[in-house]
Every structure is written in structure tokens, then in C-alpha cells.
Write a protein that holds these residues in place. Structure first.
Motif, short mmCIF file in Angstrom:
data_model
loop_
_atom_site.label_atom_id
_atom_site.label_comp_id
_atom_site.label_asym_id
_atom_site.label_seq_id
_atom_site.Cartn_x
_atom_site.Cartn_y
_atom_site.Cartn_z
N LYS A 159 46.31 10.92 -6.97
CA LYS A 159 46.01 12.20 -6.32
C LYS A 159 45.10 11.99 -5.11
CE LYS A 159 48.34 14.83 -9.14
NZ LYS A 159 49.62 15.43 -8.69
N LEU A 163 46.06 12.98 -1.28
CA LEU A 163 45.19 13.86 -0.51
C LEU A 163 44.75 13.19 0.79
CD1 LEU A 163 43.52 16.43 -0.15
CD2 LEU A 163 41.74 15.40 -1.59
N ARG A 177 43.85 25.74 1.27
CA ARG A 177 43.82 25.33 -0.13
C ARG A 177 45.22 25.45 -0.75
NH1 ARG A 177 39.14 24.70 -2.90
NH2 ARG A 177 37.21 25.01 -1.72
N ILE A 180 47.26 22.45 0.22
CA ILE A 180 46.81 21.27 -0.52
C ILE A 180 47.29 21.34 -1.97
CG2 ILE A 180 44.81 20.00 -1.37
CD1 ILE A 180 43.33 20.91 1.19
N GLU A 181 47.12 22.49 -2.58
CA GLU A 181 47.52 22.66 -3.98
C GLU A 181 49.01 22.45 -4.17
OE1 GLU A 181 46.19 26.59 -4.75
OE2 GLU A 181 44.09 26.03 -5.06
N TRP A 185 49.40 19.04 -5.99
CA TRP A 185 49.49 19.39 -7.41
C TRP A 185 50.73 20.21 -7.73
CZ3 TRP A 185 44.80 18.61 -5.08
CH2 TRP A 185 43.90 17.75 -5.74
N SER A 193 40.90 25.15 -7.77
CA SER A 193 39.95 25.17 -6.66
C SER A 193 38.86 24.12 -6.82
CB SER A 193 39.32 26.57 -6.54
OG SER A 193 38.41 26.61 -5.47
N THR A 195 38.99 21.48 -8.70
CA THR A 195 39.64 20.16 -8.68
C THR A 195 39.81 19.67 -7.25
OG1 THR A 195 40.83 20.63 -10.73
CG2 THR A 195 41.72 18.89 -9.32
N ILE A 196 40.22 20.55 -6.36
CA ILE A 196 40.39 20.19 -4.95
C ILE A 196 39.05 19.75 -4.36
CG2 ILE A 196 40.87 21.09 -2.65
CD1 ILE A 196 43.02 22.84 -3.90
N ASP A 197 38.00 20.53 -4.60
CA ASP A 197 36.67 20.19 -4.08
C ASP A 197 36.23 18.82 -4.57
OD1 ASP A 197 36.61 22.66 -2.85
OD2 ASP A 197 35.48 23.62 -4.46
N HIS A 199 38.15 16.28 -5.56
CA HIS A 199 38.96 15.23 -4.95
C HIS A 199 38.61 15.03 -3.47
CE1 HIS A 199 41.32 15.34 -8.63
NE2 HIS A 199 41.99 14.29 -8.20
N GLY A 224 40.10 26.29 3.80
CA GLY A 224 40.45 25.00 3.20
C GLY A 224 39.60 23.87 3.76
#
Length: 230
Positions: A159, A163, A177, A180-181, A185, A193, A195-197, A199, A224
């Protein structure tokens, strides 16, 4: 680029699949307990692009038959056989049938990944080349996933690698976001949300994306993230 893994049980397949998936390969799998279904042969010989891996649990005669069937394909794809080193006669038969490469037990995950990577480079050189891109000191490549900075490899999870590629391929462009999601994912759920931060923070730290090194990975408030060169 796919890796098609076949063996007699799920545990054996998992041992093969685990290291490949962790290196970014897209794996498909089939448990074969007897004769190979015609539908499976039909799938492989009609446009399959990738590497076929035949596990050690499969009967030698079945492997030989499978290899010959694969060679009837209009497209050329490599077939790698997992086997015992002592089965020299079988290896000769596999080779005559059209086997591309083999790997002997006990299985070493790094060797398996390396063999698969080499086969892809040999058989699909244009695909491999198309998945290598550079930006400044960074080089990103697939098959397997790998990122180098000034020639030194940086270890990323699947992941994190996806990214980082997304950010570098859209450098200077804000990414929402949702983008990205859905890209990383394959989902757009609210619980992603944090999880993104997490990563993004890991990618920033592992790749050392700081202004003094020529990059800034910044949050775009209410939208984002954006990677910029400074």
C-alpha cells in the motif's frame, strides 16, 4: 501482470502466494485435486498475460500435460515448475514439454520472487520498461515493487508503494481523499480517513520527503494531499 498459482491444497498455494503478494504481484490461484478443468486451460490459452506457477504437490504427469496444453496458447507466457531437485527425469520431461524455468524445494521466498521477476523481464520487456519511472533521485519499478533513492532500496509495504507511485505520478497535482481511497484501497469509506493519514506519514518519513531534500508532501485542507517539488 498476473501470476497464476496452482497446487493441490490451499496451504501449499498460500506459501507460494504470500511472498509474491507482498512484492506487489497480482496472484490468481487454483486448487487442482485431479484432472485440470478444460475451462482453466481455455482461460490460460486465450490471452493470459503473466507467469504460471505449478506447485510441488501436483503430479508430475499432470504437470507435463499442463505445460503442453499451455504451449498451445496463441500468446507466449512462461511456466515455472516447483519441484524436488532429485526428480531429474521429470525435469527433463518438463523441459521437453516447454517448461520455462524451475525452482527446487525447500522454497526460498526471495528466490521465487527473483525468478518470477526475471521471467517477466525476459518475456515481457516492454511491459517491464513501461512500469519503471524516475523522478529526481527516485526510481520506481514493478515486478516486483521496488523504489530506489540514489541507488539504495527503500522498503515499503504494498500500500505504501502504491501511494508513493500515485503521488509521484501526479506531482504538483492535489489528490483528493476519494481518489486516493478508490485508487489504493478500491473503496471510499469514511473509516479509511485515518488509514490514509497514517500511510501518508509513513511514505513521507520513509522517502524522507522534506524541503531540504527537494520535496514537500503537504495536506490540502478539506481535500486531500499534494506532493510538490521545491
Amino acid at each position: 501482470m498476473k501470476v497464476f498459482v496452482a497446487d493441490t491444497d490451499s496451504l501449499s498455494i498460500s506459501k507460494l502466494e504470500r511472498s509474491l503478494s507482498m512484492s506487489g504481484f497480482a496472484c490468481e490461484k487454483a486448487i487442482i485435486s485431479g484432472k485440470v478443468p478444460e475451462s482453466l486451460f481455455h482461460y490460460l490459452v486465450n490471452g493470459f498475460k503473466g507467469v504460471v506457477v505449478l506447485g510441488a504437490g501436483l503430479d508430475d504427469d499432470l504437470k507435463e500435460s499442463w505445460i503442453r496444453q499451455c504451449r498451445k496458447s496463441e500468446t507466449v507466457f512462461p511456466v515455472l515448475v516447483v519441484t524436488q531437485a532429485k526428480r531429474r527425469d521429470s525435469l527433463m520431461k518438463f523441459n521437453e514439454a516447454g517448461m520455462t524455468d524451475f525452482i527446487c524445494l525447500p522454497l526460498r521466498p526471495d528466490e521465487l520472487v527473483t525468478r518470477i521477476s526475471l521471467l517477466i523481464r525476459q518475456v515481457y520487456p516492454s511491459d517491464y520498461a513501461a512500469n519503471v519511472f524516475r523522478n529526481g533521485p527516485f526510481v520506481f519499478s514493478r515486478f516486483p515493487n521496488k523504489v530506489l533513492r540514489d541507488g539504495k532500496e527503500i522498503e515499503l509495504t504494498v500500500k505504501e508503494f502504491e501511494l508513493a507511485c500515485l503521488l509521484f505520478r501526479h506531482i504538483g497535482q492535489p489528490l483528493s481523499r476519494v481518489t486516493i481511497e478508490e485508487t489504493i484501497w478500491f473503496s471510499s469509506e469514511n473509516e479509511l480517513s485515518r488509514t490514509i493519514d497514517t500511510h501518508v506519514s509513513r511514505v513521507r518519513n520513509k522517502l524522507d520527503l522534506k524541503e531540504e531534500h527537494g520535496y514537500r508532501l503537504q495536506q490540502v485542507y478539506g481535500y486531500g494531499y499534494q506532493l510538490v517539488e521545491v
